[in-house]
Design a protein around this motif. Structure first.
Motif, PDB file in Angstrom:
ATOM      1  N   THR A   5      22.727   2.249  35.879  1.00  0.00           N
ATOM      2  CA  THR A   5      21.990   1.433  35.307  1.00  0.00           C
ATOM      3  C   THR A   5      22.762   0.628  34.421  1.00  0.00           C
ATOM      4  O   THR A   5      22.965  -0.796  34.545  1.00  0.00           O
ATOM      5  N   ASN A   6      23.781   1.135  33.686  1.00  0.00           N
ATOM      6  CA  ASN A   6      24.573   0.403  32.683  1.00  0.00           C
ATOM      7  C   ASN A   6      25.637  -0.467  33.093  1.00  0.00           C
ATOM      8  O   ASN A   6      25.919  -1.230  32.839  1.00  0.00           O
ATOM      9  N   VAL A   7      26.373   0.144  34.331  1.00  0.00           N
ATOM     10  CA  VAL A   7      27.358  -0.441  35.169  1.00  0.00           C
ATOM     11  C   VAL A   7      26.949  -1.633  35.644  1.00  0.00           C
ATOM     12  O   VAL A   7      27.290  -2.560  35.654  1.00  0.00           O
ATOM     13  N   LEU A   8      25.756  -1.368  36.359  1.00  0.00           N
ATOM     14  CA  LEU A   8      25.308  -2.555  37.277  1.00  0.00           C
ATOM     15  C   LEU A   8      24.614  -3.687  36.398  1.00  0.00           C
ATOM     16  O   LEU A   8      24.839  -4.775  36.621  1.00  0.00           O
ATOM     17  N   GLU A   9      24.039  -3.323  35.152  1.00  0.00           N
ATOM     18  CA  GLU A   9      23.451  -4.258  34.326  1.00  0.00           C
ATOM     19  C   GLU A   9      24.689  -5.163  33.616  1.00  0.00           C
ATOM     20  O   GLU A   9      24.709  -6.325  33.481  1.00  0.00           O
ATOM     21  N   ARG A  10      25.812  -4.366  33.222  1.00  0.00           N
ATOM     22  CA  ARG A  10      26.816  -5.059  32.836  1.00  0.00           C
ATOM     23  C   ARG A  10      27.490  -6.079  33.916  1.00  0.00           C
ATOM     24  O   ARG A  10      27.906  -7.285  33.429  1.00  0.00           O
ATOM     25  N   LEU A  11      27.919  -5.470  35.244  1.00  0.00           N
ATOM     26  CA  LEU A  11      28.547  -6.505  36.059  1.00  0.00           C
ATOM     27  C   LEU A  11      27.593  -7.481  36.597  1.00  0.00           C
ATOM     28  O   LEU A  11      28.053  -8.781  36.558  1.00  0.00           O
ATOM     29  N   TYR A  12      26.234  -7.185  36.530  1.00  0.00           N
ATOM     30  CA  TYR A  12      25.416  -8.347  36.915  1.00  0.00           C
ATOM     31  C   TYR A  12      25.445  -9.460  35.675  1.00  0.00           C
ATOM     32  O   TYR A  12      25.242 -10.765  35.890  1.00  0.00           O
TER      33      TYR A  12
ATOM     34  N   PRO B   9      18.612  -6.892  46.021  1.00  0.00           N
ATOM     35  CA  PRO B   9      19.258  -8.209  46.116  1.00  0.00           C
ATOM     36  C   PRO B   9      20.311  -8.429  45.128  1.00  0.00           C
ATOM     37  O   PRO B   9      21.458  -9.401  45.301  1.00  0.00           O
ATOM     38  N   ARG B  10      20.134  -7.899  43.983  1.00  0.00           N
ATOM     39  CA  ARG B  10      21.166  -8.130  42.855  1.00  0.00           C
ATOM     40  C   ARG B  10      22.499  -7.287  43.395  1.00  0.00           C
ATOM     41  O   ARG B  10      23.620  -8.008  43.096  1.00  0.00           O
ATOM     42  N   ILE B  11      22.230  -6.301  43.645  1.00  0.00           N
ATOM     43  CA  ILE B  11      23.526  -5.423  44.148  1.00  0.00           C
ATOM     44  C   ILE B  11      24.324  -6.084  45.386  1.00  0.00           C
ATOM     45  O   ILE B  11      25.296  -6.339  45.304  1.00  0.00           O
ATOM     46  N   LEU B  12      23.390  -6.764  46.099  1.00  0.00           N
ATOM     47  CA  LEU B  12      23.900  -7.651  47.222  1.00  0.00           C
ATOM     48  C   LEU B  12      24.690  -8.788  46.742  1.00  0.00           C
ATOM     49  O   LEU B  12      25.760  -9.073  47.310  1.00  0.00           O
ATOM     50  N   GLU B  13      24.432  -9.459  45.749  1.00  0.00           N
ATOM     51  CA  GLU B  13      25.037 -10.119  45.026  1.00  0.00           C
ATOM     52  C   GLU B  13      26.488  -9.948  44.211  1.00  0.00           C
ATOM     53  O   GLU B  13      27.478 -10.723  44.457  1.00  0.00           O
ATOM     54  N   LEU B  14      26.467  -8.708  43.715  1.00  0.00           N
ATOM     55  CA  LEU B  14      27.550  -8.109  43.260  1.00  0.00           C
ATOM     56  C   LEU B  14      28.635  -7.829  44.260  1.00  0.00           C
ATOM     57  O   LEU B  14      29.939  -8.035  44.305  1.00  0.00           O
TER      58      LEU B  14
ATOM     59  N   ASN C 191      19.237  -1.795  53.709  1.00  0.00           N
ATOM     60  CA  ASN C 191      19.333  -2.538  52.431  1.00  0.00           C
ATOM     61  C   ASN C 191      20.158  -3.577  52.002  1.00  0.00           C
ATOM     62  O   ASN C 191      19.966  -4.450  51.414  1.00  0.00           O
ATOM     63  N   PHE C 192      21.346  -3.567  52.663  1.00  0.00           N
ATOM     64  CA  PHE C 192      22.628  -4.288  52.210  1.00  0.00           C
ATOM     65  C   PHE C 192      23.269  -5.237  53.433  1.00  0.00           C
ATOM     66  O   PHE C 192      24.185  -5.866  53.289  1.00  0.00           O
TER      67      PHE C 192
END
Length: 902
Positions: free
Chosen positions: A54-61, A96-101, A141-142
């Protein structure tokens, strides 16, 4: 004078070139998240992993959306798909957000299996399956573009070239490994060969994968650990002070010194530097904010021409000039981190887990075969697919390098078994329900009281003539037995009904047993055995020695009356004799607390000479199919020596435990006058046999000469052209400490910790009771030797399997219309939710057997009706080409997707 000036000028120019060239420091942010070790999978996820993601992906996004990217933009990589899957199940909006990253390159997926597998106790089939399920999830998923291309084995306790080859066949381009024997790592540092081309797979394929060995561990140096590792090593600000304006110069200089030290061991201008450790980045700001200050300071100062940046693994490998890399062939076993610390104990530790994983692999084959048969019959598989995925998730978790290895804490071991058993029972119940609701075809059996129908499944791609045993319910006595409605012979012993019968390839049969209404009383059972052989003295006495002879149509076996133990075996067909003895022995584990103790990871005995258990008492059990010599050594060690009438193999069945404290139990086989020249062949991930040469001058002799064995091992005497092989139904450590010897470790129990991470309160105090099986194969070395060994390995580990609950009515079915050729092994057959069949075949023979090693080509239409046949990458992800035949190379594995004909 001019020549001296020229010499110094050259030195200055060369040195200046080294000093003036920019050296790129790739800081690789990662979190090593074990699916179970000190805590259970669920505890790790609930208490740590969900916050990391949660914290890593939210920061990267947030960085991505606020366009704060740039050269100092943080990057991160993730490897364990099982945790990502758990996280996304509750947060599907993040897909979809992970796909953007992934598209932005700030997040990278590596490895991508459900777990990072062990490489000593797992089998290649189970490893490939867990990668297949992990990669299929990521693809669904990706998409294809961002699937892993990097192997990531930073914590496995030794590294296998077979796994590296599997990575290559799944489409991977690079590989990172951590643990290799300490002397090899020192040598690689000295020679600046931490990057190399690993030559993998069959020699004729000439496969290579570019590989990086970590300089030290996968963790950030403790002086710069700004978060601590969960759950037991808390952040210590005195040990690793946070970066402030007051200390930034001093702290950056300290970090720079670490970098310069590692750069001395680096050939190129790029340094791979892991930034993370176990379960780190739950608070990513603590790590990234401190390192960003160091990066900015050192980049601006530029005293040593260092350029620090956040990277992912692919960024580093893009900078490598692979044309100048050294090459290496072989694997990295047995791992040792110093001269008294050989990690050969875990090859055997916690055998209950190893047995569960092996049996679980066979149950997966049973489920997949039955689902494929159901699919052919038009049965809806929706719920079975759901349960099958859950089953493979838990089976995949068992392959983890802290699960099947036996190196987790005891309550985690219990949780592994409990969670696996739950999904196994769920799957069995659904299979049973499906069979009971489908119509019975072409089997006419009149249902009577006390008639039990047992489903039996042969998952092999060949027909087999096998002995099947079925426990008798509630003390009932079998009256007659039918197979698919036809009466067959049987025998009853050990309160089980034994049936020897032919089974077609990839098929299901029903064995129907009619039981007598009255139960057999003890007196009746005693009367029936009155005329049977009961002791060794009832067997004929050998004419030349004090041996008792036990004979079958295929072998003669001689037991020594004085020791009540095996003395000689004879192959009656070839008249080949082996003066072979066997005994159970034990090592006492080192536990002095002044040096390296033995424990879950480490095998270290007090002496290299094990102690025999003594002379056993002997009883005899006889049936129509075999003779058992039952040897009881004490209240925790018993073995059954079995001679089959239908085959020339010989079997040992061990019942061991609970063993005394600090005891490592072995079974040792010794052949007189057998010169194997200090070498033994043990299998690597169960795929190929690797020659292991005896290390004669190690500080700890026995531990350094133990190697992993998944399925089997053998020794050869080239002077007499004889071989002797031991094959097993679970993985274990194996050694040949003297010529003519093979010893296999069966069970371990240590009451002290070996200081490798479990903690002094959590030693491997294993009090379980296990049953394990070895089969002995022996004969002359010829072109068919390895074929025979490998065929017997698969017959032992994947036998016709009896479904545990009786069925309402008999059933039969098959996947294949005819059997595969003898050099093709049906490795897996996974029915996919889209209606296709994923078929994976293994070339059984290896390139050592020139007379029978050939590409296997087979017409699929004669075996299975299909519309299209497509060869894919090993994990079934990437389509390679449409084909009309199954073709598998020598010592190779091929995967196909089959669209069934409607």
């Amino acid at each position: 004078y001019l020549s001296i000036l020229l010499f110094f000028f050259i030195l200055i120019v060369i040195d200046g070139k080294e000093l003036n060239e920019t050296r790129n420091i790739h800081l690789i942010s990662h979190s090593h998240c074990d699916p179970g070790w000190l805590l259970t999978v669920e505890s790790y996820y609930n208490e740590r992993v969900q916050y990391i993601l949660t914290n890593v992906l939210e920061r990267l996004y947030g960085n991505l959306k606020n366009d704060t990217r740039g050269e100092l933009n943080e990057k991160f990589q993730w490897s364990e798909t099982i945790y990502l899957k758990m996280w996304l199940e509750k947060r599907p909006e993040w897909i979809p957000r992970i796909l953007e990253l992934l598209k932005a390159g700030t997040l990278e997926l590596v490895m991508g299996g459900l777990v990072s597998p062990d490489q000593a106790s797992t089998t290649y089939g189970a490893v490939i399956d867990q990668f297949t399920f992990g990669h299929q999830y990521l693809k669904n998923n990706f998409g294809y573009e961002y699937l892993p291309k990097t192997g990531w084995s930073i914590d496995a306790f030794g590294n296998s070239d077979v796994l590296a080859w599997i990575y290559k066949k799944m489409g991977f381009e690079r590989h990172v490994i951590g643990r290799i024997p300490f002397k090899q790592k020192e040598e690689r540092r000295e020679k600046k060969e931490l990057d190399f081309l690993w030559q993998i797979g069959p020699e004729h394929q000439k496969n290579e994968i570019v590989t990086r060995v970590l300089w030290d561990s996968y963790c950030t140096p403790y002086e710069f650990d700004f978060e601590g590792t969960f759950p037991e090593w808390k952040y210590n600000p005195k040990q690793s002070p946070p970066i402030t304006n007051e200390n930034i110069g001093k702290r950056s200089k300290e970090f720079e010194e670490i970098l310069l030290k590692r750069l001395k061991d680096t050939a190129g201008n790029d340094l791979f530097f892991p930034l993370g450790c176990d379960f780190q980045y739950a608070e990513p700001d603590k790590i990234w904010s401190n390192f960003t200050k160091i990066i900015n300071y050192l980049n601006e100062k530029n005293e040593h021409h260092l350029h620090l940046k956040y990277s992912v693994v692919s960024d580093y490998f893009k900078q490598l000039n692979i044309s100048h890399l050294p090459k290496y062939k072989g694997d990295f076993f047995t791992y040792a981190d110093y001269d008294k610390s050989y990690w050969s104990g875990y090859f055997t530790s916690r055998p209950t887990l190893k047995i569960a994983a092996r049996q679980g692999e066979q149950w997966a084959r049973v489920f997949n075969l039955l689902m494929s048969i159901f699919d052919k019959e038009g049965i809806d598989l929706t719920h079975l697919h759901y349960l099958n995925e859950k089953y493979h998730d838990q089976l995949g978790i068992l392959q983890h390098h802290d699960a099947i290895t036996g190196t987790a804490r005891y309550y985690v071991v219990d949780d592994y078994i409990e969670k696996y058993t739950e999904v196994l029972n769920d799957m069995l119940m659904e299979i049973h329900s499906t069979l009971n609701t489908k119509s019975s075809k072409n089997i006419n059996v009149e249902q009577k009281e006390n008639l039990y129908n047992y489903g039996v499944v042969n998952t092999l791609g060949w027909g087999t003539y096998s002995l099947v045993s079925i426990p008798n319910p509630n003390g009932l006595v079998p009256d007659y037995v039918m197979m698919n409605g036809i009466n067959i012979t049987f025998d009853e012993v050990y309160h089980q009904t034994f049936v020897l019968a032919p089974f077609n390839p990839s098929s299901m049969y029903t064995i129907s047993i009619a039981y007598k209404k009255e139960e057999k009383d003890n007196q009746q059972e005693a009367n029936e055995k009155e005329n049977l052989i009961k002791t060794l003295k009832d067997f004929p006495l050998s004419s030349c020695q004090n041996y008792r002879r036990i004979e079958s149509p295929h072998v003669e076996v001689y037991f020594d009356e004085k020791t009540n133990s095996l003395a000689k075996i004879v192959n009656k067909q070839s008249n080949l004799e082996f003066n072979l003895s066997q005994t159970l022995m034990y090592y006492t584990s080192y536990s002095r607390n002044d040096s390296q103790d033995g424990g879950a990871y480490i095998f270290r005995p007090t002496s290299d000479d094990p102690t025999p258990l003594g002379i056993p008492t002997v009883t005899v059990e006889q049936s129509s199919y075999f003779i058992d010599i039952i040897q009881t050594f004490n209240d925790w060690a018993k073995q059954t020596f079995r001679v089959y009438f239908s085959d020339r193999l010989i079997e040992f069945i061990y019942d061991i435990g609970p063993v005394p404290e600090n005891t490592d139990v072995i079974s040792r086989f010794t052949i007189d006058n057998f010169d194997n020249d200090g070498s033994i062949y043990a299998d690597a991930l169960g795929f190929k046999f690797v020659k292991r040469n005896r290390v004669k001058h190690a500080k700890v002799f026995a531990p350094s000469n133990y190697f992993p064995m998944q399925y089997g091992s053998f020794i050869e005497d080239r002077s007499t052209q004889r071989y002797f092989s031991v094959i097993a139904d679970k993985s274990a450590g194996v050694a040949s400490l003297c010529d003519g010897c093979i010893e296999v470790m069966l069970m371990r129990r240590t009451i002290q910790d070996d200081d490798k991470g479990l903690g002094k309160k959590y030693p491997m105090n294993d009090t379980s009771i296990i049953r394990a099986k070895h089969q002995l194969l022996f004969g002359l070395i010829d072109d068919h030797m390895r074929q025979y060994i490998k065929t017997k390995i698969y017959q032992l580990n994947f036998p016709p399997t009896v479904l545990p609950k009786p069925l309402a009515s008999p059933h039969k079915g098959n996947l294949l219309k005819k059997e595969l050729p003898p050099n093709l092994h049906l490795l897996s057959h996974n029915p996919l939710p889209d209606g296709k069949l994923l078929l994976r075949l293994s070339g059984l023979f290896d390139s050592k057997e020139n007379c029978i090693s050939y590409n296997a080509t087979f017409d699929m239409s004669s075996m299975y009706p299909y519309d299209t046949l497509t060869q894919t990458s090993l994990n079934g992800i990437y389509e390679l080409n449409r084909v009309h035949q199954l073709c598998v190379g020598v010592e190779d594995i091929s995967t196909f997707t089959v669209s069934k004909r409607s």
